[in-house]
Every structure is written in structure tokens, then in C-alpha cells.
Design a protein around this motif. Structure first.
Motif, PDB file in Angstrom:
ATOM      1  N   LEU A 174      40.131 -43.101  93.716  1.00 31.90           N
ATOM      2  CA  LEU A 174      40.836 -44.142  92.963  1.00 31.90           C
ATOM      3  C   LEU A 174      40.392 -44.163  91.505  1.00 31.90           C
ATOM      4  O   LEU A 174      41.219 -44.356  90.598  1.00 31.90           O
ATOM      5  N   TRP A 175      39.101 -43.973  91.262  1.00 27.16           N
ATOM      6  CA  TRP A 175      38.624 -43.935  89.878  1.00 27.16           C
ATOM      7  C   TRP A 175      39.105 -42.667  89.166  1.00 27.16           C
ATOM      8  O   TRP A 175      39.392 -42.702  87.959  1.00 27.16           O
ATOM      9  N   GLU A 176      39.197 -41.566  89.886  1.00 29.72           N
ATOM     10  CA  GLU A 176      39.751 -40.349  89.286  1.00 29.72           C
ATOM     11  C   GLU A 176      41.199 -40.575  88.873  1.00 29.72           C
ATOM     12  O   GLU A 176      41.614 -40.182  87.772  1.00 29.72           O
ATOM     13  N   LYS A 177      41.962 -41.234  89.753  1.00 24.76           N
ATOM     14  CA  LYS A 177      43.353 -41.545  89.414  1.00 24.76           C
ATOM     15  C   LYS A 177      43.418 -42.485  88.223  1.00 24.76           C
ATOM     16  O   LYS A 177      44.268 -42.320  87.338  1.00 24.76           O
ATOM     17  N   LEU A 178      42.520 -43.467  88.172  1.00 23.48           N
ATOM     18  CA  LEU A 178      42.508 -44.397  87.044  1.00 23.48           C
ATOM     19  C   LEU A 178      42.236 -43.659  85.740  1.00 23.48           C
ATOM     20  O   LEU A 178      42.849 -43.958  84.703  1.00 23.48           O
ATOM     21  N   ALA A 179      41.313 -42.695  85.770  1.00 22.85           N
ATOM     22  CA  ALA A 179      41.014 -41.921  84.560  1.00 22.85           C
ATOM     23  C   ALA A 179      42.249 -41.175  84.070  1.00 22.85           C
ATOM     24  O   ALA A 179      42.549 -41.160  82.860  1.00 22.85           O
ATOM     25  N   VAL A 180      42.980 -40.569  84.989  1.00 20.16           N
ATOM     26  CA  VAL A 180      44.200 -39.847  84.610  1.00 20.16           C
ATOM     27  C   VAL A 180      45.255 -40.810  84.081  1.00 20.16           C
ATOM     28  O   VAL A 180      45.890 -40.557  83.045  1.00 20.16           O
ATOM     29  N   ASN A 181      45.449 -41.926  84.769  1.00 22.63           N
ATOM     30  CA  ASN A 181      46.447 -42.896  84.317  1.00 22.63           C
ATOM     31  C   ASN A 181      46.090 -43.483  82.956  1.00 22.63           C
ATOM     32  O   ASN A 181      46.959 -43.700  82.107  1.00 22.63           O
ATOM     33  N   ALA A 182      44.796 -43.772  82.763  1.00 26.28           N
ATOM     34  CA  ALA A 182      44.375 -44.303  81.464  1.00 26.28           C
ATOM     35  C   ALA A 182      44.627 -43.292  80.352  1.00 26.28           C
ATOM     36  O   ALA A 182      44.942 -43.666  79.216  1.00 26.28           O
ATOM     37  N   ALA A 183      44.492 -42.024  80.671  1.00 25.01           N
ATOM     38  CA  ALA A 183      44.703 -40.973  79.676  1.00 25.01           C
ATOM     39  C   ALA A 183      46.180 -40.752  79.367  1.00 25.01           C
ATOM     40  O   ALA A 183      46.554 -40.511  78.211  1.00 25.01           O
ATOM     41  N   VAL A 184      47.028 -40.847  80.388  1.00 23.41           N
ATOM     42  CA  VAL A 184      48.415 -40.408  80.253  1.00 23.41           C
ATOM     43  C   VAL A 184      49.394 -41.541  79.985  1.00 23.41           C
ATOM     44  O   VAL A 184      50.270 -41.428  79.118  1.00 23.41           O
ATOM     45  N   ASN A 185      49.276 -42.653  80.716  1.00 21.45           N
ATOM     46  CA  ASN A 185      50.356 -43.642  80.724  1.00 21.45           C
ATOM     47  C   ASN A 185      50.613 -44.293  79.371  1.00 21.45           C
ATOM     48  O   ASN A 185      51.724 -44.218  78.831  1.00 21.45           O
ATOM     49  N   ALA A 186      49.610 -44.981  78.826  1.00 19.64           N
ATOM     50  CA  ALA A 186      49.838 -45.693  77.567  1.00 19.64           C
ATOM     51  C   ALA A 186      50.118 -44.732  76.421  1.00 19.64           C
ATOM     52  O   ALA A 186      50.936 -45.017  75.544  1.00 19.64           O
ATOM     53  N   THR A 187      49.454 -43.588  76.430  1.00 19.16           N
ATOM     54  CA  THR A 187      49.642 -42.605  75.358  1.00 19.16           C
ATOM     55  C   THR A 187      51.083 -42.125  75.308  1.00 19.16           C
ATOM     56  O   THR A 187      51.714 -42.093  74.242  1.00 19.16           O
ATOM     57  N   THR A 188      51.625 -41.748  76.470  1.00 17.79           N
ATOM     58  CA  THR A 188      53.013 -41.266  76.495  1.00 17.79           C
ATOM     59  C   THR A 188      53.998 -42.400  76.234  1.00 17.79           C
ATOM     60  O   THR A 188      55.036 -42.187  75.605  1.00 17.79           O
ATOM     61  N   ALA A 189      53.666 -43.620  76.703  1.00 18.67           N
ATOM     62  CA  ALA A 189      54.571 -44.749  76.488  1.00 18.67           C
ATOM     63  C   ALA A 189      54.673 -45.096  75.012  1.00 18.67           C
ATOM     64  O   ALA A 189      55.764 -45.362  74.494  1.00 18.67           O
ATOM     65  N   LEU A 190      53.547 -45.099  74.318  1.00 21.78           N
ATOM     66  CA  LEU A 190      53.548 -45.452  72.898  1.00 21.78           C
ATOM     67  C   LEU A 190      54.193 -44.360  72.045  1.00 21.78           C
ATOM     68  O   LEU A 190      54.893 -44.654  71.076  1.00 21.78           O
ATOM     69  N   ALA A 191      53.953 -43.096  72.414  1.00 18.31           N
ATOM     70  CA  ALA A 191      54.504 -41.989  71.633  1.00 18.31           C
ATOM     71  C   ALA A 191      55.912 -41.610  72.070  1.00 18.31           C
ATOM     72  O   ALA A 191      56.569 -40.810  71.400  1.00 18.31           O
ATOM     73  N   ARG A 192      56.382 -42.177  73.202  1.00 23.22           N
ATOM     74  CA  ARG A 192      57.708 -41.883  73.758  1.00 23.22           C
ATOM     75  C   ARG A 192      57.869 -40.385  74.014  1.00 23.22           C
ATOM     76  O   ARG A 192      58.861 -39.762  73.623  1.00 23.22           O
ATOM     77  N   VAL A 193      56.872 -39.807  74.709  1.00 23.11           N
ATOM     78  CA  VAL A 193      56.904 -38.374  74.997  1.00 23.11           C
ATOM     79  C   VAL A 193      56.668 -38.136  76.483  1.00 23.11           C
ATOM     80  O   VAL A 193      56.118 -38.983  77.194  1.00 23.11           O
ATOM     81  N   GLU A 194      57.101 -36.976  76.948  1.00 25.68           N
ATOM     82  CA  GLU A 194      56.840 -36.575  78.326  1.00 25.68           C
ATOM     83  C   GLU A 194      55.382 -36.155  78.461  1.00 25.68           C
ATOM     84  O   GLU A 194      54.673 -35.904  77.477  1.00 25.68           O
TER      85      GLU A 194
END
Length: 292
Positions: A174-194
Motif C-alpha cells: 500500500l505504501w509502494e502504491k502511495l509513492a507511485v500515486n503521489a509521484a504521478v497523480n497530481a503532477t499529471t493533473a496539474l500539467a494536463r499530461v498523460e
């Protein structure tokens, strides 16, 4: 197996659709999606294309062998309340964030399993889900260890063609998944990129910094997650899901509230001022959410 999927959005509909090829599935979601599924079935398109006819409704059924909870983290308490009167043999969370399983377990008398899912999905209109990327479901007892019910659920998933691993180290997963989500989700949402935009350049550096901060918070919580492991997992997910639009990007594009508090916000709150990247990403998403 009789399975109720609570939260038939993008991921819930994809998993429910795949499981419906082998099992009796009820999708619990919102109109007009569930009404369309009731009348016309569920169309899955993309990586695999098929049509299935699961049951669909807006409320939780009276009983099921398994409830799969796929609601947004902010809706976990409401899902737990709704499931409290449902006769269940087991419940599995495939949600983002940490702590959802504890919230469910506080209301349910059945075993609550933890799970992660890296399949890519996008709801492409009522009754239709776009299967955007292959992945894997990892599940097991929420406190770690082994259990017969986890093995049974894993076998049921595999019988329906869902790539599944039953794991004895779910707290770490679960913490590994959190690390990936923290890295990917907000970054792609703010930059509007895949997701693939984070494979190199400034996107890769920003994602890696967020993953490292999450690993440090995980270690503080007693989880053995190195910075290198968190970054390598992030890079693998970015590579394997390059064409995917993250769930947070989908939320922002649709004007919906995000799960920022359960992802980057969770990390920032527990870092005591030592996670500036996660804190900045959280503030930016909250700023967007506070718009008029």
C-alpha cells in the motif's frame, strides 16, 4: 462467486466487467451509468473489447460473497455505512490512499482485504468503459500474512482473466502504491499530461522527488521502503502506463473533486514540513478545487 462492486466508476466498472465474464456481478454506482448497464449491458473497449451483462443498481444489495470497494477515498465512510447491513463473506478495497481498510473494518463484521490495482480505465460515457492499460491486482490481509479468504478471492479473480497476486506484505504494498500515486497523480493533473510525460525531463525529476519524500514518510511509519525502490516503481508504472490519463487528471478534466487529501496531502501531513514537493502539489490542487 457473487460479487458486488461498490463504486462503479472507471476502475470499478472495468474490474466488474472483467469479473462478470466468470462470476455473478452487481455494479453499484450512479445514474445514468447504472441505468444504461441495466438496459443495454456494459461495453468494454480498448486493450480488450467485450460486452457483459452484470446487474446494476444505485444501492448496495442485501448480500454478496465479496464486496469490492472502489469509491473515492473521501466516500469510504459512506460506503462502509452502506455495506454494514449487507451480508458479506469478505470485502476488498482497491482504493487509493492509506487507511481505507480500517474505515471499512470498523463497520463490517467480515474480513477486510487490502488491494492495489494498476489496470488503466476511463469511463467513456454511460454503459461504456475504456480499457486503457493492462495491469495487476495485488491483494491480501490488510495487516499482512496469509488467509484462506484472500486465496479464494485471488483464485476467483484469476478465473475471470484478471492478473492477480495474493501477497502477504500488503502494508508495504500500500505504501509502494502511495509513492507511485503521489509521484504521478497530481503532477499529471496539474500539467494536463498523460503518464508517459513523466518518463524524462522535468516531469521525471518532479515525480522522483515526490516518490522519495513518500518513501521517507513510509520508513518513519515502520515500512521498509527505500528511496530507490519508490523511484524505480514509479518509473516502471510510468513506462507501462505511458498512454494512460491518471485518475486525478480525469477528475480535474471532469471538474470533480480529487483524492489529493488521501495521496499527496496524506504524505505532507505526516512529514512535519519535510515533504515540500508533496506539500506544494497538494496546495496547488486544493487551490484548483477552491475555484468558484
Amino acid at each position: 462467486m457473487d460479487i458486488a462492486v461498490v463504486g462503479a466508476g472507471s476502475l470499478g466498472s472495468l474490474l466488474g466487467g472483467m469479473l462478470a465474464r466468470e462470476h455473478d456481478v452487481t455494479l453499484v454506482g450512479r445514474e445514468p451509468h447504472v441505468g444504461t448497464v441495466q438496459r443495454e449491458g456494459l461495453d468494454v473497449v480498448g486493450v480488450e473489447s467485450f460486452r457483459v451483462d452484470p446487474a446494476a443498481r444505485t444501492d448496495v444489495p442485501d448480500s454478496a460473497d465479496l464486496a469490492i470497494v472502489a469509491v473515492k477515498s473521501g466516500d469510504t465512510a459512506a460506503a462502509a455505512d452502506a455495506l454494514a447491513d449487507c451480508a458479506l463473506d469478505a470485502c476488498l478495497s482497491v482504493q487509493n490512499g492509506i487507511g481505507n481498510e480500517e474505515t471499512l473494518a470498523a463497520s463490517l463484521s467480515c474480513p477486510v482485504l487490502a488491494g492495489t490495482c494498476t489496470y488503466g480505465a476511463r469511463l467513456d460515457g454511460p454503459g461504456r468503459v475504456d480499457f486503457t492499460g493492462r495491469g495487476e491486482v495485488v491483494l491480501g490481509p490488510r495487516a499482512g500474512g496469509e488467509s484462506a479468504i484472500a486465496d479464494e478471492v485471488g483464485a476467483a479473480f484469476r478465473a475471470a482473466g484478471v492478473e492477480t497476486t495474493v501477497a502477504a506484505d500488503m502494508p508495504t504494498r500500500l505504501w509502494e502504491k502511495l509513492a507511485v500515486n503521489a509521484a504521478v497523480n497530481a503532477t499529471t493533473a496539474l500539467a494536463r499530461v498523460e503518464n508517459g510525460a513523466l518518463a524524462d525531463g522535468p516531469g521525471r525529476e518532479l515525480a522522483a522527488d515526490a516518490a522519495r519524500e513518500t518513501a521517507r514518510v513510509a520508513r518513519k511509519a515502520g515500512i521498509d521502503l527505500s528511496d530507490d525502490r519508490a523511484v524505480s516503481l514509479t518509473e516502471r508504472v510510468v513506462r507501462d502506463t505511458a498512454a494512460n490519463r491518471s485518475s486525478m487528471l480525469q477528475d480535474v478534466a471532469a471538474g470533480r473533486r480529487t483524492e489529493i487529501d488521501a495521496i499527496n496531502g496524506y504524505v505532507a501531513d505526516r512529514a512535519a514540513g519535510r515533504a515540500p514537493v508533496n506539500e506544494t502539489l497538494t496546495r496547488l490542487i486544493r487551490l484548483w478545487e477552491a475555484r468558484d
